[in-house]
Design a protein around this motif. Sequence first.
Motif, PDB file in Angstrom:
ATOM      1  N   GLU A 181       0.821  -1.212   0.000  1.00  0.00           N
ATOM      2  CA  GLU A 181       0.000   0.000   0.000  1.00  0.00           C
ATOM      3  C   GLU A 181       0.857   1.266   0.000  1.00  0.00           C
ATOM      4  O   GLU A 181       0.404   2.326  -0.429  1.00  0.00           O
ATOM      5  N   SER A 182       2.108   1.154   0.466  1.00  0.00           N
ATOM      6  CA  SER A 182       3.009   2.304   0.523  1.00  0.00           C
ATOM      7  C   SER A 182       4.084   2.271  -0.557  1.00  0.00           C
ATOM      8  O   SER A 182       4.992   3.106  -0.547  1.00  0.00           O
ATOM      9  N   VAL A 183       3.981   1.299  -1.472  1.00  0.00           N
ATOM     10  CA  VAL A 183       5.010   1.138  -2.505  1.00  0.00           C
ATOM     11  C   VAL A 183       4.359   1.058  -3.877  1.00  0.00           C
ATOM     12  O   VAL A 183       3.344   0.379  -4.055  1.00  0.00           O
ATOM     13  N   ILE A 209      10.103   8.382  -1.559  1.00  0.00           N
ATOM     14  CA  ILE A 209      11.492   7.972  -1.713  1.00  0.00           C
ATOM     15  C   ILE A 209      11.598   7.051  -2.908  1.00  0.00           C
ATOM     16  O   ILE A 209      10.826   6.096  -3.046  1.00  0.00           O
ATOM     17  N   THR A 210      12.538   7.329  -3.795  1.00  0.00           N
ATOM     18  CA  THR A 210      12.740   6.521  -4.991  1.00  0.00           C
ATOM     19  C   THR A 210      13.937   5.599  -4.792  1.00  0.00           C
ATOM     20  O   THR A 210      15.036   6.059  -4.472  1.00  0.00           O
ATOM     21  N   VAL A 211      13.710   4.297  -4.964  1.00  0.00           N
ATOM     22  CA  VAL A 211      14.766   3.301  -4.837  1.00  0.00           C
ATOM     23  C   VAL A 211      14.880   2.563  -6.168  1.00  0.00           C
ATOM     24  O   VAL A 211      13.895   2.000  -6.656  1.00  0.00           O
ATOM     25  N   LEU A 212      16.066   2.568  -6.760  1.00  0.00           N
ATOM     26  CA  LEU A 212      16.316   1.856  -8.007  1.00  0.00           C
ATOM     27  C   LEU A 212      16.926   0.497  -7.704  1.00  0.00           C
ATOM     28  O   LEU A 212      17.923   0.405  -6.983  1.00  0.00           O
ATOM     29  N   VAL A 213      16.324  -0.561  -8.241  1.00  0.00           N
ATOM     30  CA  VAL A 213      16.827  -1.916  -8.002  1.00  0.00           C
ATOM     31  C   VAL A 213      16.845  -2.694  -9.313  1.00  0.00           C
ATOM     32  O   VAL A 213      16.025  -2.456 -10.203  1.00  0.00           O
ATOM     33  N   ARG A 214      17.795  -3.616  -9.405  1.00  0.00           N
ATOM     34  CA  ARG A 214      17.890  -4.496 -10.564  1.00  0.00           C
ATOM     35  C   ARG A 214      17.280  -5.842 -10.208  1.00  0.00           C
ATOM     36  O   ARG A 214      17.568  -6.426  -9.160  1.00  0.00           O
ATOM     37  N   VAL A 215      16.416  -6.347 -11.090  1.00  0.00           N
ATOM     38  CA  VAL A 215      15.731  -7.615 -10.862  1.00  0.00           C
ATOM     39  C   VAL A 215      15.765  -8.443 -12.139  1.00  0.00           C
ATOM     40  O   VAL A 215      16.097  -7.947 -13.218  1.00  0.00           O
ATOM     41  N   SER A 216      15.397  -9.711 -12.018  1.00  0.00           N
ATOM     42  CA  SER A 216      15.344 -10.588 -13.180  1.00  0.00           C
ATOM     43  C   SER A 216      14.191 -10.176 -14.092  1.00  0.00           C
ATOM     44  O   SER A 216      13.235  -9.536 -13.639  1.00  0.00           O
ATOM     45  N   LYS A 238      12.679  14.132  -6.852  1.00  0.00           N
ATOM     46  CA  LYS A 238      12.707  12.804  -6.295  1.00  0.00           C
ATOM     47  C   LYS A 238      13.629  12.775  -5.063  1.00  0.00           C
ATOM     48  O   LYS A 238      14.664  13.415  -5.050  1.00  0.00           O
ATOM     49  N   ARG A 239      13.206  12.026  -4.054  1.00  0.00           N
ATOM     50  CA  ARG A 239      14.038  11.807  -2.890  1.00  0.00           C
ATOM     51  C   ARG A 239      14.590  10.392  -2.934  1.00  0.00           C
ATOM     52  O   ARG A 239      14.006   9.517  -3.556  1.00  0.00           O
TER      53      ARG A 239
END
Length: 244
Positions: A181-183, A209-216, A238-239
């Motif tokens: 709900e928060s993402v 808050i912006t988080v960059l992640v690498r996924v399959s 962006k934070r």
Amino acid sequence: MSSDPLSEPELEVLNDTASQFHLIHMIGAITALAVLSAIFAPLIRALDSEQATTALILVGVQLATATGVFYFGSTWRRRALQGAGTRLGQSFMGSPSRQYLVSTLLIVGALTLCLFVVLSSLRNSKESFQREHLLAIYQSFIVTSLSVFLLLHLTWKRHVGVVEFFEHGVALTPLKLTRWESVDVQPQENQEDTIQLIVTTSRKKTHLITVLVRVSPELRSYLLKHYSSADYRPPLKKRTLFDR
């Protein structure tokens, strides 16, 4: 967004449920202790009484710290992930082989520091149990806490420094679950293996808050399908996790 992702067949490919601490882990720990004892027993017998006392005190501090950190770390994570549901997968940094190498080096390095603290303190064992020994006890506590916390990642099947995705939330850190709900999940332009996690926080004020992640590719497709808002509008500024 889908309210019942478990009903979809593609999740069977992504099902990566983290295991709990089992008897095999205890057997492995006891075996490791037995091997270390056999290696260092001759060295300990060669020490004089004061050096042996110093070494035993530091080893005792490390064992007590390891037991406490393992218990509280395991309990905290179990409570944090209560109701998280099936683990869908986790992000990665670099290639899988590089990820394993980095995690292994961190764990081995931390364990080596534990041994180094004990050995280096023996140089000052001729002196009274004062400042140097108290510093060694403090160092043993800090280094052992870090070592056990890194080792816990093995029992959690979690790489160091990654993000875990669960049916009902995201674990940005190993000891906290943020509900979906928060993402919001959004694609990252010009990077097919990267997604943006837009996390809404509300400590004093509401922030994004912006988080960059690498996924399959499979996990990326699944997350964008089920947890991405079509009406999302990016903020003017962006934070990140490092912003205050």
